[in-house]
Design an enzyme around this catalytic site. Structure first.
Site, short mmCIF file in Angstrom:
data_model
loop_
_atom_site.label_atom_id
_atom_site.label_comp_id
_atom_site.label_asym_id
_atom_site.label_seq_id
_atom_site.Cartn_x
_atom_site.Cartn_y
_atom_site.Cartn_z
N CYS A 108 31.35 33.34 -16.17
CA CYS A 108 30.50 32.36 -16.86
C CYS A 108 29.80 31.51 -15.81
CB CYS A 108 31.34 31.49 -17.78
SG CYS A 108 30.38 30.23 -18.66
N CYS B 39 35.22 25.68 -20.82
CA CYS B 39 34.85 27.03 -20.41
C CYS B 39 36.12 27.89 -20.34
CB CYS B 39 34.16 26.99 -19.05
SG CYS B 39 33.65 28.59 -18.43
N HIS C 217 20.69 32.87 -24.13
CA HIS C 217 19.27 32.53 -23.97
C HIS C 217 19.03 31.04 -24.14
CE1 HIS C 217 19.13 36.82 -25.01
NE2 HIS C 217 18.04 36.85 -24.28
N CYS D 258 30.55 32.40 -21.26
CA CYS D 258 31.72 32.78 -22.04
C CYS D 258 31.49 32.38 -23.51
CB CYS D 258 32.97 32.09 -21.48
SG CYS D 258 32.97 30.30 -21.71
N CYS E 128 31.23 28.42 -23.95
CA CYS E 128 29.98 27.85 -23.45
C CYS E 128 28.79 28.30 -24.32
CB CYS E 128 29.76 28.22 -21.99
SG CYS E 128 30.87 27.33 -20.86
#
Length: 97
Positions: free
Chosen positions: A12, A19, A30, A51, A54
């Protein structure tokens, strides 16, 4: 190069609190810029490896106490840069037509 498939197994790069660092669940996250929504995503170059946790945070599915939307966007943007740096390390400098 398929950047979405390449995300699997990567670390990540967004690294928000919570996280999971679970490389098995890493996907391309995105950016959500103006004009983008459920049916239109930014180009894959504007994505960061993230991940599950996140990804949920940058998509707004989970909230972080004491973190503004701007701070989460900044973490996501840093993740995009880190992802691009990792791509250059792994695949070499891009060539443009």
């Amino acid at each position: 190069m398929n950047l979405r498939k390449l995300a699997k197994g990567q670390l990540c790069q967004i690294r928000l609190p919570g996280c999971s660092h679970n490389q098995d669940e890493t996907v391309l996250c995105h950016l959500r810029l103006p004009g983008c929504g459920m049916k239109r995503k930014e180009h894959d170059l504007h994505g960061a490896w993230g991940c599950y946790n996140c990804h949920a945070l940058v998509d707004g599915q989970i909230k972080l106490p004491n973190w503004s939307k701007l701070e989460i966007l900044q973490a996501h943007l840093l993740g995009v840069i880190r992802t691009q740096q990792e791509l250059i390390k792994q695949k070499g400098e891009p060539t443009w037509p």
